[in-house]
Every structure is written in structure tokens, then in C-alpha cells.
Design a protein around this motif. Structure first.
Motif, PDB file in Angstrom:
ATOM      1  N   ALA A 198      13.230 -45.954 -81.771  1.00  0.00           N
ATOM      2  CA  ALA A 198      13.610 -44.897 -81.951  1.00  0.00           C
ATOM      3  C   ALA A 198      14.751 -45.251 -82.800  1.00  0.00           C
ATOM      4  O   ALA A 198      15.448 -44.599 -83.054  1.00  0.00           O
ATOM      5  CB  ALA A 198      13.940 -44.226 -80.503  1.00  0.00           C
ATOM      6  N   LYS A 199      15.187 -45.958 -83.030  1.00  0.00           N
ATOM      7  CA  LYS A 199      16.581 -47.061 -83.448  1.00  0.00           C
ATOM      8  C   LYS A 199      16.057 -47.461 -84.478  1.00  0.00           C
ATOM      9  O   LYS A 199      16.764 -46.555 -85.580  1.00  0.00           O
ATOM     10  CB  LYS A 199      17.196 -47.994 -83.026  1.00  0.00           C
ATOM     11  CG  LYS A 199      18.150 -49.093 -83.200  1.00  0.00           C
ATOM     12  CD  LYS A 199      18.833 -49.988 -82.500  1.00  0.00           C
ATOM     13  CE  LYS A 199      20.042 -50.589 -83.509  1.00  0.00           C
ATOM     14  NZ  LYS A 199      20.591 -52.022 -82.947  1.00  0.00           N
ATOM     15  N   GLY A 200      15.035 -47.981 -85.058  1.00  0.00           N
ATOM     16  CA  GLY A 200      14.337 -47.731 -86.120  1.00  0.00           C
ATOM     17  C   GLY A 200      14.326 -46.511 -86.985  1.00  0.00           C
ATOM     18  O   GLY A 200      14.943 -46.629 -88.687  1.00  0.00           O
ATOM     19  N   VAL A 201      13.962 -46.009 -86.170  1.00  0.00           N
ATOM     20  CA  VAL A 201      13.609 -44.246 -87.302  1.00  0.00           C
ATOM     21  C   VAL A 201      15.020 -43.527 -87.701  1.00  0.00           C
ATOM     22  O   VAL A 201      15.715 -44.040 -88.592  1.00  0.00           O
ATOM     23  CB  VAL A 201      13.295 -43.317 -86.488  1.00  0.00           C
ATOM     24  CG1 VAL A 201      12.939 -41.840 -87.051  1.00  0.00           C
ATOM     25  CG2 VAL A 201      11.442 -43.887 -85.929  1.00  0.00           C
ATOM     26  N   VAL A 238       4.816 -38.801 -82.667  1.00  0.00           N
ATOM     27  CA  VAL A 238       4.941 -38.912 -84.448  1.00  0.00           C
ATOM     28  C   VAL A 238       6.651 -38.090 -84.672  1.00  0.00           C
ATOM     29  O   VAL A 238       6.796 -36.652 -83.919  1.00  0.00           O
ATOM     30  CB  VAL A 238       4.542 -38.307 -85.707  1.00  0.00           C
ATOM     31  CG1 VAL A 238       4.595 -38.612 -86.953  1.00  0.00           C
ATOM     32  CG2 VAL A 238       2.743 -39.263 -85.126  1.00  0.00           C
ATOM     33  N   ARG A 239       7.856 -39.307 -84.663  1.00  0.00           N
ATOM     34  CA  ARG A 239       8.648 -39.279 -84.660  1.00  0.00           C
ATOM     35  C   ARG A 239       9.421 -39.331 -86.578  1.00  0.00           C
ATOM     36  O   ARG A 239       9.060 -41.141 -87.164  1.00  0.00           O
ATOM     37  CB  ARG A 239       9.894 -39.517 -84.101  1.00  0.00           C
ATOM     38  CG  ARG A 239      10.967 -39.671 -84.096  1.00  0.00           C
ATOM     39  CD  ARG A 239      11.729 -40.056 -83.218  1.00  0.00           C
ATOM     40  NE  ARG A 239      12.266 -40.039 -82.164  1.00  0.00           N
ATOM     41  CZ  ARG A 239      12.589 -40.327 -80.385  1.00  0.00           C
ATOM     42  NH1 ARG A 239      13.129 -41.720 -80.398  1.00  0.00           N
ATOM     43  NH2 ARG A 239      12.396 -39.830 -79.811  1.00  0.00           N
ATOM     44  N   THR A 240       9.841 -38.439 -87.599  1.00  0.00           N
ATOM     45  CA  THR A 240      10.263 -38.494 -88.501  1.00  0.00           C
ATOM     46  C   THR A 240      11.460 -38.582 -88.308  1.00  0.00           C
ATOM     47  O   THR A 240      12.246 -37.827 -87.917  1.00  0.00           O
ATOM     48  CB  THR A 240       9.398 -37.425 -89.341  1.00  0.00           C
ATOM     49  OG1 THR A 240       9.740 -36.289 -89.433  1.00  0.00           O
ATOM     50  CG2 THR A 240       7.575 -37.970 -89.309  1.00  0.00           C
ATOM     51  N   ASN A 241      12.302 -39.027 -89.892  1.00  0.00           N
ATOM     52  CA  ASN A 241      13.427 -38.384 -89.922  1.00  0.00           C
ATOM     53  C   ASN A 241      14.007 -38.732 -91.141  1.00  0.00           C
ATOM     54  O   ASN A 241      13.223 -39.118 -92.253  1.00  0.00           O
ATOM     55  CB  ASN A 241      14.372 -39.864 -89.666  1.00  0.00           C
ATOM     56  CG  ASN A 241      16.310 -39.434 -89.823  1.00  0.00           C
ATOM     57  OD1 ASN A 241      16.509 -38.708 -90.216  1.00  0.00           O
ATOM     58  ND2 ASN A 241      17.029 -40.370 -89.298  1.00  0.00           N
ATOM     59  N   ASP A 242      14.055 -36.530 -91.559  1.00  0.00           N
ATOM     60  CA  ASP A 242      14.101 -36.720 -93.194  1.00  0.00           C
ATOM     61  C   ASP A 242      15.215 -37.098 -93.738  1.00  0.00           C
ATOM     62  O   ASP A 242      15.710 -37.148 -94.846  1.00  0.00           O
ATOM     63  CB  ASP A 242      14.034 -34.701 -93.354  1.00  0.00           C
ATOM     64  CG  ASP A 242      12.899 -34.486 -92.889  1.00  0.00           C
ATOM     65  OD1 ASP A 242      12.103 -35.469 -93.194  1.00  0.00           O
ATOM     66  OD2 ASP A 242      12.107 -33.102 -93.032  1.00  0.00           O
ATOM     67  N   VAL A 275       8.139 -38.474 -97.160  1.00  0.00           N
ATOM     68  CA  VAL A 275       7.361 -39.701 -96.284  1.00  0.00           C
ATOM     69  C   VAL A 275       7.407 -39.228 -95.685  1.00  0.00           C
ATOM     70  O   VAL A 275       6.091 -39.150 -94.375  1.00  0.00           O
ATOM     71  CB  VAL A 275       8.780 -40.770 -95.974  1.00  0.00           C
ATOM     72  CG1 VAL A 275       8.007 -41.081 -94.645  1.00  0.00           C
ATOM     73  CG2 VAL A 275       8.638 -41.910 -97.044  1.00  0.00           C
ATOM     74  N   GLY A 276       7.655 -38.208 -94.778  1.00  0.00           N
ATOM     75  CA  GLY A 276       8.207 -37.083 -93.792  1.00  0.00           C
ATOM     76  C   GLY A 276       6.211 -36.176 -93.997  1.00  0.00           C
ATOM     77  O   GLY A 276       5.740 -35.988 -93.295  1.00  0.00           O
ATOM     78  N   GLN A 277       6.531 -35.645 -95.186  1.00  0.00           N
ATOM     79  CA  GLN A 277       5.272 -34.953 -95.848  1.00  0.00           C
ATOM     80  C   GLN A 277       4.283 -35.962 -96.093  1.00  0.00           C
ATOM     81  O   GLN A 277       3.269 -35.020 -95.429  1.00  0.00           O
ATOM     82  CB  GLN A 277       6.000 -34.159 -97.433  1.00  0.00           C
ATOM     83  CG  GLN A 277       7.137 -33.564 -96.752  1.00  0.00           C
ATOM     84  CD  GLN A 277       6.537 -32.027 -96.279  1.00  0.00           C
ATOM     85  OE1 GLN A 277       5.841 -31.574 -96.221  1.00  0.00           O
ATOM     86  NE2 GLN A 277       8.086 -31.760 -95.015  1.00  0.00           N
ATOM     87  N   ILE A 278       4.460 -36.551 -96.392  1.00  0.00           N
ATOM     88  CA  ILE A 278       2.837 -37.121 -96.296  1.00  0.00           C
ATOM     89  C   ILE A 278       2.774 -37.658 -95.059  1.00  0.00           C
ATOM     90  O   ILE A 278       1.038 -37.964 -94.229  1.00  0.00           O
ATOM     91  CB  ILE A 278       3.587 -38.965 -97.417  1.00  0.00           C
ATOM     92  CG1 ILE A 278       3.575 -38.467 -98.616  1.00  0.00           C
ATOM     93  CG2 ILE A 278       2.612 -40.120 -97.343  1.00  0.00           C
ATOM     94  CD1 ILE A 278       3.973 -39.728 -99.763  1.00  0.00           C
ATOM     95  N   SER A 279       3.124 -38.276 -94.480  1.00  0.00           N
ATOM     96  CA  SER A 279       2.973 -38.797 -92.494  1.00  0.00           C
ATOM     97  C   SER A 279       2.092 -38.071 -92.178  1.00  0.00           C
ATOM     98  O   SER A 279       1.627 -37.669 -91.076  1.00  0.00           O
ATOM     99  CB  SER A 279       4.025 -39.212 -91.939  1.00  0.00           C
ATOM    100  OG  SER A 279       5.118 -37.878 -91.493  1.00  0.00           O
ATOM    101  N   ARG A 280       2.741 -36.545 -92.637  1.00  0.00           N
ATOM    102  CA  ARG A 280       2.472 -35.281 -91.218  1.00  0.00           C
ATOM    103  C   ARG A 280       0.643 -35.033 -92.157  1.00  0.00           C
ATOM    104  O   ARG A 280       0.045 -34.661 -91.069  1.00  0.00           O
ATOM    105  CB  ARG A 280       2.703 -33.864 -92.010  1.00  0.00           C
ATOM    106  CG  ARG A 280       4.295 -33.846 -91.177  1.00  0.00           C
ATOM    107  CD  ARG A 280       5.331 -32.092 -91.229  1.00  0.00           C
ATOM    108  NE  ARG A 280       6.566 -32.094 -90.858  1.00  0.00           N
ATOM    109  CZ  ARG A 280       7.375 -32.459 -91.890  1.00  0.00           C
ATOM    110  NH1 ARG A 280       7.126 -33.060 -92.660  1.00  0.00           N
ATOM    111  NH2 ARG A 280       8.206 -32.523 -90.441  1.00  0.00           N
ATOM    112  N   THR A 281       0.495 -35.492 -93.449  1.00  0.00           N
ATOM    113  CA  THR A 281      -1.136 -35.058 -93.425  1.00  0.00           C
ATOM    114  C   THR A 281      -1.850 -36.160 -93.028  1.00  0.00           C
ATOM    115  O   THR A 281      -3.073 -36.152 -92.658  1.00  0.00           O
ATOM    116  CB  THR A 281      -1.167 -35.404 -95.120  1.00  0.00           C
ATOM    117  OG1 THR A 281      -0.351 -34.323 -95.793  1.00  0.00           O
ATOM    118  CG2 THR A 281      -2.340 -35.072 -95.786  1.00  0.00           C
TER     119      THR A 281
END
Length: 710
Positions: free
Chosen positions: A89-92, A126-130, A136-142
């Protein structure tokens, strides 16, 4: 001065001194910054996703999480770094990780719950940070959509595998049940046949029991008659014995008187008739006793035969109906009747044995009775007064015979008493036997009805079990029985029933190849734009000499076309040999880009010639409009309506479309159409430039004192 000469004069200016030559080199290489450098920067970003640091948290208490973690690490999709939930969580948040994937603690339980009573879905978090990077967030969803699909497919395969195994188990058990029903049908059929045979045997036994009951009834009548006759005979014999004793006493007295006194002789003469009557009575009684004793052996033999026959029939019926000592109510009645018949037969044998053992005494008694009968007959018919002289002798003989008769009569009376007692016992036993036979007949009737009902029931059981077996076999044939290979194939299909059968007719090798048709015309437009920052769109010398306007326009256009050709060749050389761009139609691509260079140079020349310093701004603005409406990245249909309206009006739209078909392959019509459009734009731009040149040959106050100078 000719047009080529005018064009050459413009280029010679850059051969005088180092700085002009350096400027020309910079102009030639400038498209590489836009084309080659941009494409190189994201030539294959999806092939380098393994460089992106991504946090991986496995909190699952089961084994499914370990399987997913190992699969992700082996996939090299991202740079997976397994860590704790807090660190992830901290790293994201601070950008150490672009995103995080968490396998929850109950993941295994949820995945395996599909086969339980309360199935629930499992989730990967999955946790992303735009703020770190939107793409990267879009790629991760795929990527994670594929991961989720893979995990779901594996879970579904296990679930469907259990279902198909259950189908196989159900098929096997149904088949066993059908085989069991077949066995029941066969057994019931055999039991039905046995029951029918049993019913026939019971009917035969029933008929035999009825006959036995009838025979025992007849035997009972005969035994009763025998007992009655022997009772009467015994009674008569007793009376005869008593009478014979009295006769003997009387004859003794008579003999004493005859031998001792003459007064008695007178008495005999006086009572001759009474003596004759007494003698007749003695003669009749002795004869009756003698005849009864003669029939006694035959009567006892007949009684023994009837008793043995009845006992044998009962014992045979009992043995056939009650094998191994069965203890049913019918068997108990049969056993009791058979035992009683055996006892009666034994008693009859004892009576017969007694009669046989007493044959000598009976024969002697019959002889004595014959003698008594003869003497008594003579005495009964004698004329006592006339034969008085012989009377004494006959009286003495009569006295002797009377005593013998009395003695024998007592023996006969005793024997007949015993025989009468045995006959009564025989009568009683046969009576019990007859009652038991009647009970047996009644029981056999009930047993016959029961056997008939049993046969009917077994028939229904056979039919029912046959229908059950048929139904089970039909059901088993409809229940699928899958082998290992078939089950695996069906499980694979059911777990992922719909697959995307994608077919890329002309696939781009990578991300950079797909974007090359967009960045190459961009770099060539920039190249033309910068070239006209160094070169004049219209030669001042030509304008001053009063040369034709069309010659002035072409003379200002050809130097930039020459530079554009050099730019195009340099750009394609770097893209192909340095970066790796592969073109399906390389020659066509080169020729097409030369036309693009000529068109772009003509358009940029006209804007600069017509609008002067402001034209540079218009060139840049037109570039922006083309980039946003050409559909080089996303389909233009996804853009606002303004860009959709511009899309068919600007040349870069056709350039991008034509390059796509030249680089990756496909129909050539878009290429020819682009060539036609570029030709029109080129001709139109040169015409407008010539018109502008004609105007510039006339000096005006605006030209002498421009409002804006760059």
C-alpha cells in the motif's frame, strides 16, 4: 534563368561556411528526432513490462494463492516483488510500485466453494495509482483480466471435472443397479417358476390330504366298528364266561346228583325241557364265540394295514412340505398328525402281535367251544326221559366239557377285554389322526391359497423388476460415461466455452510498427517546416527579375523537395536498420513517402509564401489539426465531432492510411487514393504559391512596412 538553376542557387548558399553546412545537416537529421527517436522510445513497451516493479501480496491460507503467485512469477508479465500488505500500500502511494495485486486470505476457500452447498466467488484485489502512470493502470487492467480469466478457467475445470466424474459414478452405479434389477428379475422369474411348482405340489398335497382325511374317516368308522364289535364280543365273552362257569357249576351239581342219588334222576326227568333249553343256549353261545374268535386275526391285520398306510401318507406329506424341520403352523400340525399316526400304527401292531401270540389258546378255546357246542346240541335235542340211562354218562361228559369251556371262556374273555381296550385306543388314535388330517387338509387349503397369492405376487414382482431393469438400463444409456481424455476435453471446453477466435489479417510486428504510419508523416512535415525556416519560399532574385510566377513557385519548392528526399531516405534507413522496422512493401513505401514529401513541401511553401511570417504559425497549427484528426492513435470515431469533420479534409489522414497498408500489408486502394489526394493537394498548393508569387512581384505598402515581422 531556368527553374533548376534558381533552385540550385538556393541550395548553394548553404555550402559557404561551416555554420550553413551544419544548419543543413541539422535540417536533414531533424526528422529523426520526431520519427526515429519517438518510435524508438516506445518501440515495444509491452515486451518490456517485466521491468515494471509491481507489488505482490499473498495472504491466502490455502494452496491456490501459491499457485497463482508462482504462475505470475513464471509469466514475466511484470517485475513481481512479493511483499507485505502494508509495504504494498505504501509503495503504490509513493510510486515505488506502479500497482499491487493481493490474493486474499479466503481465496482458496472461495475458489473451492463451487462444489459445496454455499458457493461464493473469489476475488483478486488490484490497486493502481494513476498519479504514478495512467497507461500502466490501463495495461494492468488488461493483464489482470487475463489472470482472472485463467484462474476462473482453472477453478471451473476442477468444478466441471467433479461434475463429469459424478456423471461417470452415477452411470456406473445405475448400471450396477440395472444389473441388480436384472438379477432380481431372473431370481423373481425362478421364484415364480418355483412358486408355480410349489403351488402344484401343494395342490397335489391338498388332494392327498383330502384323500387322507377321507380314508382316515373310513378307517375311523372301521376302527370304531371294530372297537364296538370287540367291546360287544368282550362283553359277550364275559357273559359267556360267567354263564359257562354257572353252567359248569350246574353240570357239576347235576353230575353229582346224577351220580349220587336217584332223586336227581327223577329231577332230570321232571325238568327235561328246562335242561334242553339250557343246552340250546350253551350251544348257540359257544358257536357265536367260536365264530368271533375265528375272525379276530383278520380284523387285527386289516386294522394294522390301515394304520400303517395312514401313518406313511402323513409322514411323506410332512417330509415334503417341511424340509429341514420347518416350524410353521402347518408343519406343526403335520408333525403332530404324523406322530399320532405312528403311535396308532404301533398300538395296532401290538394288538396284532398279541392276537398272533394267543393263536394256540384261541384255537384250543375254539376246539373246546366246538365240543361244548356239539354236546350242548345233543343235549338240547335229546329226549331225556327216554335216554336217561345214557344221561349220566352224557351229563358227566357235559360237566367235564362245561368246566373246560368255563376255563377257556375266562381266557377268551380276558383276551377279548385286552383286545377291546386296544381297539378302543386304536379308535381314539385314529379319531385324533382323522382330526389332524382334517386340520391338515384345511391348512393345505390355506397353504394352496397362499401359494397362489405368492405366485401372483412373484409374477407382479417379475414384471415390475423387469420394467425397473429396463428403465435403469435406458437411464444408464442416457447418463454419459466419460473417460479421462473425454472428460479432460469436455472440462476444458466447459470451463472456457467461448474463446475469441481472432484473426489479424495484417498484423503489425510490435507497438512501434503500428505507430510508424503516424510518426513518419509527422517527422516529414516538421522537416519541411524547418527547411522553410532556412530557405525562402520564393526566390527574391527571381521576383526581382520578373520571371514567370509558376517558375518562381517551382524554384522555391524543388530545394525543399530535395532536402525532403534526403530526410526520407535517412529516416527510413535508421528505422529499418537501426530500430528494426519491417515494411511489407518497402519500395512502395519509399516512393509513397517521396510523394508525401513533395506534397508537404508544397503546402508549407504556400503558407509561408502567402502569409509570410504568420505562415509559420499556420504551418504549426495545421500540423496540430492533422495530428488530432488523422486517426493515427485511436480511431477518429472516438474523437469529438470537430475532429471527425476535419478528418477527410486534411492530407495527413490519407498519408497515415496509405502507410498502414504499405508497411503492414493489405488492400492498395487506400494507397492509390492517398496518391490521388496528395497529387491534388500538391498541384493546388503549387498553384496557390504561383498566385502568391505573382502578387509579390507587385510592391505595396504592406510589403514595405509589414505589420508583423518574425
Amino acid at each position: 534563368m531556368r527553374t533548376p538553376t534558381l533552385a540550385a542557387l538556393e541550395l548553394r548558399r548553404f555550402g559557404r561556411g561551416r555554420l550553413p553546412r551544419a544548419a543543413m545537416v541539422a535540417v536533414l537529421l531533424l526528422p529523426l528526432l520526431y520519427g526515429a527517436l519517438y518510435l524508438w522510445s516506445f518501440w515495444d513497451p509491452y515486451g518490456r513490462l517485466d521491468k515494471l516493479p509491481v507489488a505482490l501480496v499473498n495472504a491466502d491460507k490455502g494452496t491456490a494463492g501459491d499457485t497463482i503467485v508462482q504462475g505470475l512469477k513464471d509469466s514475466d508479465t511484470f517485475d513481481w516483488q512479493q511483499t507485505s500488505a502494508a509495504e504494498a500500500a505504501k509503495g503504490v502511494e509513493d510510486g515505488t510500485y506502479y500497482l499491487s495485486l493481493t490474493v486474499p486470505a479466503d481465496f482458496t476457500d472461495r475458489v473451492t466453494s463451487s462444489g459445496g452447498e454455499d458457493p461464493v466467488t473469489a476475488a483478486l484485489k488490484v490497486r493502481t495509482n494513476d498519479a504514478n502512470n495512467y497507461i500502466v493502470g490501463q495495461i494492468s487492467r488488461t493483464v489482470f483480466s487475463e489472470v482472472r480469466s485463467t484462474v476462473s478457467t482453472k477453478a471451473s475445470r476442477k468444478f466441471y471435472d467433479k461434475i463429469y466424474v459424478s456423471f461417470s459414478d452415477l452411470h456406473d452405479r445405475t448400471t450396477k443397479a440395472a444389473d441388480g434389477a436384472d438379477d432380481v428379475t431372473t431370481g423373481a422369474g425362478n421364484a415364480e417358476d418355483g412358486s408355480a411348482t410349489l403351488g402344484e405340489g401343494i395342490d397335489t398335497a391338498k388332494d392327498g390330504a383330502d384323500q387322507l382325511a377321507g380314508g382316515l374317516k373310513t378307517t375311523k368308522t372301521g376302527a370304531h366298528s371294530l372297537a364296538s364289535g370287540l367291546g360287544t364280543l368282550s362283553t359277550g365273552a364275559g357273559k359267556v364266561a360267567t354263564g359257562a362257569t354257572q353252567v359248569a357249576d350246574g353240570t357239576q351239581i347235576l353230575a353229582d346228583k346224577v351220580n349220587g342219588a336217584s332223586d336227581e334222576i327223577a329231577f332230570v326227568k321232571k325238568h327235561a325241557k328246562e335242561i334242553n333249553a339250557a343246552a340250546r343256549l350253551v350251544a348257540t353261545g359257544s358257536q357265536a364265540i367260536r365264530d368271533g374268535l375265528g375272525e379276530l386275526p383278520a380284523n387285527t391285520a386289516e386294522a394294522v394295514a390301515q394304520a400303517h398306510s395312514a401313518a406313511a401318507q402323513l409322514r411323506s406329506t410332512y417330509n415334503s412340505r417341511c424340509p429341514l424341520g420347518a416350524v410353521t403352523s402347518e408343519c406343526k400340525a403335520l408333525k403332530k398328525a404324523a406322530d399320532t399316526a405312528d403311535d396308532v400304527a404301533a398300538l395296532a401292531v401290538q394288538l396284532q402281535t398279541y392276537v398272533r401270540n394267543s393263536t394256540t389258546d384261541i384255537d384250543a378255546l375254539r376246539d373246546d367251544l366246538g365240543t361244548v357246542h356239539s354236546i350242548a346240541q345233543q343235549l338240547a335235542t335229546a329226549d331225556l326221559p327216554k335216554e336217561l340211562d345214557t344221561v349220566v354218562t352224557k351229563v358227566n361228559a357235559l360237566n367235564t366239557g362245561a368246566h373246560q369251556v368255563a376255563t377257556g371262556a375266562k381266557k377268551v374273555s380276558t383276551g377279548l377285554g385286552t383286545a377291546s381296550t386296544g381297539a378302543n385306543s386304536l379308535d381314539t388314535g385314529i379319531g385324533k389322526l382323522s382330526t389332524g388330517a382334517n386340520d391338515l387338509a384345511g391348512g393345505m387349503y390355506k397353504l394352496s391359497n397362499g401359494a397362489n397369492r405368492l405366485t401372483t405376487g412373484l409374477t407382479e414382482l417379475t414384471d415390475g423388476s423387469g420394467q425397473l431393469a429396463t428403465g435403469l438400463h435406458q437411464g444408464a444409456s442416457k447418463i454419459p460415461d466419460y473417460g479421462t481424455q473425454t472428460r479432460d476435453a469436455r472440462t476444458k471446453v466447459m470451463s472456457d466455452p467461448v474463446q475469441l477466435a481472432s484473426q489479424n489479417l495484417h498484423k503489425a510486428a510490435n507497438y512501434g510498427t503500428g505507430f510508424a504510419p503516424y510518426f513518419i508523416p509527422l517527422s516529414l512535415w516538421v522537416g519541411a517546416m524547418v527547411a522553410y525556416m532556412l530557405l525562402q519560399p520564393l526566390s527574391k532574385r527571381a521576383l526581382a527579375t520578373g520571371a514567370p510566377a509558376w517558375r518562381i513557385a517551382i524554384a522555391g519548392w524543388l530545394p525543399v523537395v530535395a532536402i525532403g528526399i534526403a530526410q526520407t531516405l535517412a529516416l527510413l534507413a535508421v528505422l529499418h536498420w537501426a530500430i528494426g522496422l519491417q515494411m511489407v512493401r518497402a519500395a512502395g513505401t519509399i516512393g509513397f513517402l517521396l510523394l508525401v514529401t513533395a506534397c508537404f513541401a508544397a503546402i508549407v511553401q504556400w503558407l509561408n509564401a502567402r502569409f509570410g511570417p504568420a505562415g509559420r504559425v499556420l504551418v504549426l497549427a495545421l500540423l496540430m489539426l492533422q495530428l488530432t484528426s488523422a486517426g493515427g492513435t485511436y480511431p477518429v470515431q472516438t474523437s469529438p465531432g470537430f475532429f471527425n469533420a476535419l478528418h477527410p479534409l486534411l492530407p495527413m489522414t490519407y498519408v497515415v492510411d496509405g502507410l498502414r497498408h504499405l508497411i503492414t500489408g493489405g488492400e492498395l486502394w487506400p494507397v492509390w487514393r492517398a496518391c490521388l489526394v496528395l497529387g491534388v493537394f500538391t498541384a493546388g498548393a503549387l498553384t496557390l504559391t504561383a498566385w502568391s508569387a505573382r502578387r509579390k512581384q507587385v510592391w505595396t505598402l504592406d510589403r514595405l512596412h509589414p505589420e508583423l515581422s518574425l
